[in-house]
Design a protein around this motif. Structure first.
Motif, PDB file in Angstrom:
ATOM      1  N   ASP A  19     -30.214 -21.801 -15.349  1.00 34.76           N
ATOM      2  CA  ASP A  19     -30.100 -21.139 -16.751  1.00 34.76           C
ATOM      3  C   ASP A  19     -30.609 -19.331 -16.017  1.00 34.76           C
ATOM      4  O   ASP A  19     -30.968 -19.228 -15.284  1.00 34.76           O
ATOM      5  N   ASP A  20     -29.453 -18.556 -17.084  1.00 37.76           N
ATOM      6  CA  ASP A  20     -30.283 -17.103 -17.117  1.00 37.76           C
ATOM      7  C   ASP A  20     -29.124 -16.889 -16.034  1.00 37.76           C
ATOM      8  O   ASP A  20     -28.914 -14.806 -17.041  1.00 37.76           O
ATOM      9  N   HIS A  69     -24.572 -18.875 -22.347  1.00 37.37           N
ATOM     10  CA  HIS A  69     -26.177 -19.185 -22.839  1.00 37.37           C
ATOM     11  C   HIS A  69     -26.861 -17.549 -23.513  1.00 37.37           C
ATOM     12  O   HIS A  69     -27.409 -17.180 -23.740  1.00 37.37           O
ATOM     13  N   HIS A  81     -29.133 -14.064 -25.026  1.00 31.41           N
ATOM     14  CA  HIS A  81     -30.057 -14.697 -25.276  1.00 31.41           C
ATOM     15  C   HIS A  81     -31.282 -14.727 -26.607  1.00 31.41           C
ATOM     16  O   HIS A  81     -32.660 -14.834 -26.387  1.00 31.41           O
TER      17      HIS A  81
HETATM   18 ZN   LIG Z   1     -33.056 -19.090 -20.920  1.00 34.69          ZN
END
Ligand SMILES: [Zn+2]
Length: 241
Positions: A71-72, A137, A141
């Motif tokens: 993630d990210d 994603h 965010h």
């Molecule tokens: Zn995240």
């Protein structure tokens, strides 16, 4: 019998910060990550990106597989995870925040989480050129459940468009920021054309699951190798489903 399909959720692969640092558990050391990938390979699992996982999710393949996701979009995924993935013949999906290329995880800053660099477009290109996959994603965010429908659509569909344009690749997979979503966001992910969307719901996915609300298996800094194997090869995580 249909096999389960564990989808691993990682964030950073780096030297963990000092104990007491907020969210330290989300940083898996490069050595631990290398041991985890090696043991998967030795146990006969193929580790694959969400893109490569599609035939298993559709029930067209039934051999041993583990989905791998990050993630990210941390630069340390490129530095520390990519060489290990390649050495084991694995692929993985990195979920990018499309408006944060070259930035940092500033959405975590208020919680005292150390700021770490996110990949720039050229680094995501290196990731893709190595056979890895990029998923979306959101754009910022954002916690989708705090947004009105128009802004949620912009975060969900807009990040797909931005990533596809910046990276010249098809983006087929989405990950809900913070795992926060409801039925309206699931519908927006479908409308945007995503094949899957992952959550932070614990458990191993199974063929026939809702592809736009897939559970994952969190790998934390504290998970020793035996615990890691139990999460993948036994029903340990499924009791949370
Ligand atoms: Zn995240």
């Amino acid at each position: 019998m249909r096999r389960t399909i564990p989808i691993l959720m990682y964030h950073q692969v780096d030297v963990p910060p000092p104990s007491g640092t907020p969210m330290r558990g989300m940083v898996v050391s490069p050595g631990a990550f290398a041991r985890q990938m090696r043991v998967l390979r030795l146990l006969g699992y193929r580790g694959v990106s969400l893109r490569d996982l599609e035939p298993w999710l559709r029930g067209e393949r039934n051999d041993r597989v583990v989905g791998i996701s990050f993630d990210d979009g941390y630069r340390n995924n490129l530095e520390h995870a990519l060489p290990v993935l390649r050495a084991n013949g694995f692929t993985a999906t990195c979920y990018a925040v499309s408006n944060a290329f070259g930035g940092a995880n500033d959405w975590d800053a208020a919680h005292g989480v150390p700021q770490k660099p996110l990949m720039q477009a050229s680094e995501f290109r290196q990731w893709l050129d190595a056979g890895m996959d990029v998923g979306a994603h959101s754009r910022h965010h954002s916690d989708l459940t705090t947004l009105d429908a128009a802004r949620a659509r912009d975060e969900i569909a807009g990040s797909k468009r931005e990533l596809e344009s910046a990276l010249q690749t098809e983006v087929r997979h989405f990950c809900y920021p913070y795992g926060r979503f409801d039925a309206s966001h699931r519908a927006l992910a479908a409308e945007a054309g995503y094949v899957t969307a992952t959550t932070v719901q614990r458990g191993r996915a199974r063929p026939g699951d809702d592809l736009l609300a897939l559970p994952r298996v969190l790998v934390a800094q504290s998970n020793h190798l035996g615990h890691f194997i139990a999460k993948i090869a036994t029903g340990y995580e499924d009791r949370y489903r």
